[in-house]
Write a protein that holds these residues in place. Structure first.
Motif, PDB file in Angstrom:
ATOM      1  N   ALA A 245       0.826  -1.209   0.000  1.00  0.00           N
ATOM      2  CA  ALA A 245       0.000   0.000   0.000  1.00  0.00           C
ATOM      3  C   ALA A 245       0.859   1.259   0.000  1.00  0.00           C
ATOM      4  N   ASP A 246       2.045   1.177   0.608  1.00  0.00           N
ATOM      5  CA  ASP A 246       2.976   2.303   0.632  1.00  0.00           C
ATOM      6  C   ASP A 246       3.801   2.405  -0.649  1.00  0.00           C
ATOM      7  N   GLY A 247       3.606   1.476  -1.576  1.00  0.00           N
ATOM      8  CA  GLY A 247       4.309   1.537  -2.853  1.00  0.00           C
ATOM      9  C   GLY A 247       5.636   0.813  -2.889  1.00  0.00           C
ATOM     10  N   GLU A 248       5.948   0.049  -1.835  1.00  0.00           N
ATOM     11  CA  GLU A 248       7.221  -0.673  -1.821  1.00  0.00           C
ATOM     12  C   GLU A 248       7.233  -1.736  -2.927  1.00  0.00           C
ATOM     13  N   ARG A 249       8.407  -1.932  -3.495  1.00  0.00           N
ATOM     14  CA  ARG A 249       8.543  -2.896  -4.591  1.00  0.00           C
ATOM     15  C   ARG A 249       8.689  -4.308  -4.028  1.00  0.00           C
ATOM     16  N   ILE A 250       7.586  -5.022  -4.035  1.00  0.00           N
ATOM     17  CA  ILE A 250       7.564  -6.427  -3.640  1.00  0.00           C
ATOM     18  C   ILE A 250       6.772  -7.166  -4.713  1.00  0.00           C
ATOM     19  N   GLY A 251       7.258  -8.308  -5.128  1.00  0.00           N
ATOM     20  CA  GLY A 251       6.541  -9.079  -6.134  1.00  0.00           C
ATOM     21  C   GLY A 251       6.583  -8.434  -7.504  1.00  0.00           C
ATOM     22  N   THR A 252       5.535  -8.648  -8.276  1.00  0.00           N
ATOM     23  CA  THR A 252       5.423  -8.108  -9.635  1.00  0.00           C
ATOM     24  C   THR A 252       4.302  -7.088  -9.675  1.00  0.00           C
ATOM     25  N   ARG A 253       4.647  -5.872 -10.075  1.00  0.00           N
ATOM     26  CA  ARG A 253       3.663  -4.783 -10.123  1.00  0.00           C
ATOM     27  C   ARG A 253       3.234  -4.510 -11.567  1.00  0.00           C
ATOM     28  N   PHE A 254       1.939  -4.280 -11.724  1.00  0.00           N
ATOM     29  CA  PHE A 254       1.350  -3.926 -13.017  1.00  0.00           C
ATOM     30  C   PHE A 254       0.736  -2.528 -12.863  1.00  0.00           C
ATOM     31  N   PRO A 255       1.440  -1.482 -13.285  1.00  0.00           N
ATOM     32  CA  PRO A 255       0.899  -0.129 -13.119  1.00  0.00           C
ATOM     33  C   PRO A 255      -0.387   0.061 -13.907  1.00  0.00           C
ATOM     34  N   ALA A 256      -1.289   0.852 -13.343  1.00  0.00           N
ATOM     35  CA  ALA A 256      -2.542   1.169 -14.026  1.00  0.00           C
ATOM     36  C   ALA A 256      -2.260   1.902 -15.327  1.00  0.00           C
ATOM     37  N   LEU A 257      -3.106   1.666 -16.314  1.00  0.00           N
ATOM     38  CA  LEU A 257      -3.007   2.441 -17.540  1.00  0.00           C
ATOM     39  C   LEU A 257      -3.383   3.883 -17.235  1.00  0.00           C
ATOM     40  N   ALA A 258      -2.867   4.789 -18.023  1.00  0.00           N
ATOM     41  CA  ALA A 258      -2.933   6.215 -17.699  1.00  0.00           C
ATOM     42  C   ALA A 258      -4.354   6.737 -17.524  1.00  0.00           C
ATOM     43  N   THR A 259      -5.284   6.280 -18.373  1.00  0.00           N
ATOM     44  CA  THR A 259      -6.627   6.833 -18.347  1.00  0.00           C
ATOM     45  C   THR A 259      -7.628   5.784 -17.890  1.00  0.00           C
ATOM     46  N   PRO A 260      -8.175   5.908 -16.693  1.00  0.00           N
ATOM     47  CA  PRO A 260      -9.186   4.947 -16.249  1.00  0.00           C
ATOM     48  C   PRO A 260     -10.411   4.985 -17.160  1.00  0.00           C
ATOM     49  N   LEU A 261     -11.031   3.847 -17.365  1.00  0.00           N
ATOM     50  CA  LEU A 261     -12.214   3.766 -18.195  1.00  0.00           C
ATOM     51  C   LEU A 261     -13.414   4.360 -17.472  1.00  0.00           C
ATOM     52  N   GLU A 262     -14.291   5.004 -18.238  1.00  0.00           N
ATOM     53  CA  GLU A 262     -15.512   5.498 -17.647  1.00  0.00           C
ATOM     54  C   GLU A 262     -16.392   4.329 -17.215  1.00  0.00           C
ATOM     55  N   SER A 263     -17.410   4.649 -16.408  1.00  0.00           N
ATOM     56  CA  SER A 263     -18.159   3.624 -15.686  1.00  0.00           C
ATOM     57  C   SER A 263     -18.730   2.533 -16.590  1.00  0.00           C
ATOM     58  N   ARG A 264     -19.409   2.898 -17.665  1.00  0.00           N
ATOM     59  CA  ARG A 264     -20.036   1.881 -18.520  1.00  0.00           C
ATOM     60  C   ARG A 264     -18.985   0.986 -19.152  1.00  0.00           C
ATOM     61  N   LYS A 265     -17.855   1.550 -19.552  1.00  0.00           N
ATOM     62  CA  LYS A 265     -16.827   0.733 -20.177  1.00  0.00           C
ATOM     63  C   LYS A 265     -16.155  -0.178 -19.158  1.00  0.00           C
ATOM     64  N   ARG A 266     -16.107   0.248 -17.900  1.00  0.00           N
ATOM     65  CA  ARG A 266     -15.618  -0.642 -16.847  1.00  0.00           C
ATOM     66  C   ARG A 266     -16.524  -1.873 -16.761  1.00  0.00           C
ATOM     67  N   TRP A 267     -17.827  -1.639 -16.871  1.00  0.00           N
ATOM     68  CA  TRP A 267     -18.760  -2.762 -16.803  1.00  0.00           C
ATOM     69  C   TRP A 267     -18.578  -3.689 -17.993  1.00  0.00           C
ATOM     70  N   ILE A 268     -18.397  -3.138 -19.177  1.00  0.00           N
ATOM     71  CA  ILE A 268     -18.189  -3.965 -20.366  1.00  0.00           C
ATOM     72  C   ILE A 268     -16.959  -4.848 -20.184  1.00  0.00           C
ATOM     73  N   LEU A 269     -15.912  -4.279 -19.610  1.00  0.00           N
ATOM     74  CA  LEU A 269     -14.676  -5.028 -19.421  1.00  0.00           C
ATOM     75  C   LEU A 269     -14.807  -6.041 -18.293  1.00  0.00           C
ATOM     76  N   ALA A 270     -15.531  -5.687 -17.238  1.00  0.00           N
ATOM     77  CA  ALA A 270     -15.573  -6.535 -16.050  1.00  0.00           C
ATOM     78  C   ALA A 270     -16.736  -7.514 -16.033  1.00  0.00           C
TER      79      ALA A 270
END
Length: 367
Positions: A245-270
Motif C-alpha cells: 500500500a505504501d508503494g514498496e517494490r515487492i513481487g510483480t507490479r502492473f501499473p494502471a493504464l494512464a486513463t481509467p475507463l468510464e463507468s459503462r466501459k468498466r462494466w463492459i470489461l468486467a
C-alpha cells in the motif's frame, strides 16, 4: 496520505499454507495488517478463497465423488465456516465484516452489477470490511466467474479501487518457472501484457485452488485497464499488505493504464463475457484503433458464434488478435445479413434497424 481503496485477494494456498487445513495463525496476521491499514484511513476489501477447503476440513475430509453437487455441498458448508472465521478475527480489532457472494450473472446483468456496486459502496461508507467470494454453493459452470483472481479484479472495478493485491504462494511472475529453472528471475514491473508474457504464466502449484499465474495475469490485465494498480506477491512476506500500500517494490507490479475507463466501459470489461466474435478488415481496425470510431457493418468480414442484441462480443483484427470488446446492437443473424454493407442499407436489408453502427464507440473498449 490520502486513504486508498485496496482489494486484497487471498488464495487458497495462502489461507491453508499448502496444507488441508485453514492456517488460522496466518489469517490472524493478515487480518492484523488489514486492520492497521483500515485504522490509517484506507478502505479494505477482502476477496477470499478456500470455501471448499474449509468445508472439507469441517466435515473431517470425507471421501466424495468429484461431482458438481458435492463441490457445491462442500462450498455451502465451508462458506459458513469461512465467514465465521473472518468475522471472529476482524472482531479482535473491533471491525465488522459483511459478506458478498457473487456469480458471473451478477456481473453480466447491468442492473445486478449496479446493485452489487451499491452494496459494496454502502459497506465501505459504514467502515465495514466487505468479504467477497464466488457463490460456489449455487454457481454452475455456466454462471461461474471461475476463479477468485478474476473475481477480485471485477470487485476492484466495482469498488473503483486504487490497488489490487493478489497474494499467492509465489513471489511474483518470473522469467521462467522457478520450480524448474534456478536461473529464473523475478519480473518486478510489467508495462505490457503480451503473448510472450502469457506463456510464462503457469498453473496452480498446490492443487487446492482454481487459479494459477495465468488467471492472475488475466486479472491484472482487466484491473489495470480500469485504472487500478495490481501487484502479485507472496503472502508470506512480513507486513506485505501495508508495504505494498505504501508503494514498496515487492513481487510483480502492473501499473494502471494512464486513463481509467468510464463507468459503462468498466462494466463492459468486467461484466459480460464475450458471446461471439466479429472479424473486421484492416480499414475498420484502423478506424476503431486510431480514430476511436464506432464499428460499422461495412468493415465486418465474418461473424463467429451465436449472440443476441445487447451481448458482448470480441472484435478481431485481420491478424486474428482481439482488438476490442463491445456490446453489439444487432444479433449474429442480423449482422451476417448486413456485414460488408453500407449503413444506409441496414433497414432495407433487415426490415428494421437499431442505428447505423454495429457497435457504438461508447459501448466499445479497446484492448
Amino acid at each position: 496520505m490520502k486513504g486508498k481503496t485496496i482489494v486484497v485477494k487471498l488464495g487458497t494456498s495462502v489461507l491453508t499454507g499448502g496444507t488441508r487445513y485453514l492456517d488460522r495463525a496466518h489469517m490472524v496476521e493478515l487480518v492484523r495488517q488489514c486492520a492497521s491499514l483500515h485504522r490509517a484511513g484506507h478502505q479494505i476489501i477482502v476477496v477470499t478463497s478456500a470455501a471448499i477447503a474449509a468445508g472439507r476440513e469441517h466435515l473431517g475430509f470425507p471421501t466424495l465423488a468429484n461431482t458438481m453437487a458435492n463441490k457445491q455441498m462442500l462450498a455451502a458448508v465451508g462458506q459458513t465456516q469461512l465467514i465465521q472465521t473472518w468475522q471472529s478475527l476482524f472482531n479482535l480489532y473491533g471491525l465488522h465484516v459483511g459478506q458478498i457472494l457473487l456469480t458471473r450473472a451478477d456481473l453480466e446483468d447491468r442492473e445486478r452489477y449496479l446493485n452489487a456496486r451499491d452494496t459494496l459502496r454502502a459497506l465501505l461508507d459504514h467502515r465495514i470490511i466487505p468479504v467477497i467470494n464466488e457463490n460456489d454453493a449455487v454457481a454452475t459452470n455456466e454462471i461461474k466467474v471461475g476463479d477468485n483472481d478474476n473475481l477480485s479484479a471485477r470487485a476492484a472495478i466495482l469498488a473503483e479501487a486504487d490497488l489490487l493485491v493478489l497474494l499467492t504462494d509465489q513471489k511474483g511472475l518470473f522469467t521462467a518457472d522457478p520450480r524448474n529453472d534456478p536461473k529464473a528471475q523475478l519480473i518486478e514491473e510489467v508495462q505490457t501484457i503480451d503473448d510472450t508474457l502469457r506463456k510464462l504464466a503457469g498453473g496452480s502449484i498446490g492443487g487446492l485452488g482454481t487459479g494459477g499465474m495465468a488467471t492472475k495475469l488475466q486479472a491484472a490485465d482487466v484491473a489495470r485497464r480500469a485504472g487500478i494498480d495490481v501487484v502479485i506477491a507472496t503472502g508470506q512476506v512480513p507486513e506485505v499488505i501495508g508495504r505494498l500500500a505504501d508503494g514498496e517494490r515487492i513481487g510483480t507490479r502492473f501499473p494502471a493504464l494512464a486513463t481509467p475507463l468510464e463507468s459503462r466501459k468498466r462494466w463492459i470489461l468486467a461484466g459480460p463475457p464475450p458471446h461471439g466474435e466479429i472479424h473486421i478488415d484492416a480499414g475498420a481496425a484502423k478506424a476503431v484503433r486510431e480514430k476511436g470510431s464506432s464499428l460499422l457493418p461495412k468493415g465486418i468480414v465474418r461473424i463467429e458464434g451465436r449472440f443476441r442484441r445487447g451481448e458482448a462480443v470480441r472484435i478481431v483484427n485481420p491478424e486474428g488478435r482481439e482488438l476490442a470488446r463491445g456490446i453489439c446492437r444487432y444479433d449474429a443473424l442480423d449482422l451476417n445479413l448486413i456485414k460488408g454493407q453500407h449503413s444506409e442499407q441496414i433497414e432495407s436489408l433487415l426490415g428494421h434497424g437499431h442505428g447505423n453502427v454495429a457497435i457504438h464507440r461508447d459501448d466499445l473498449v479497446l484492448l
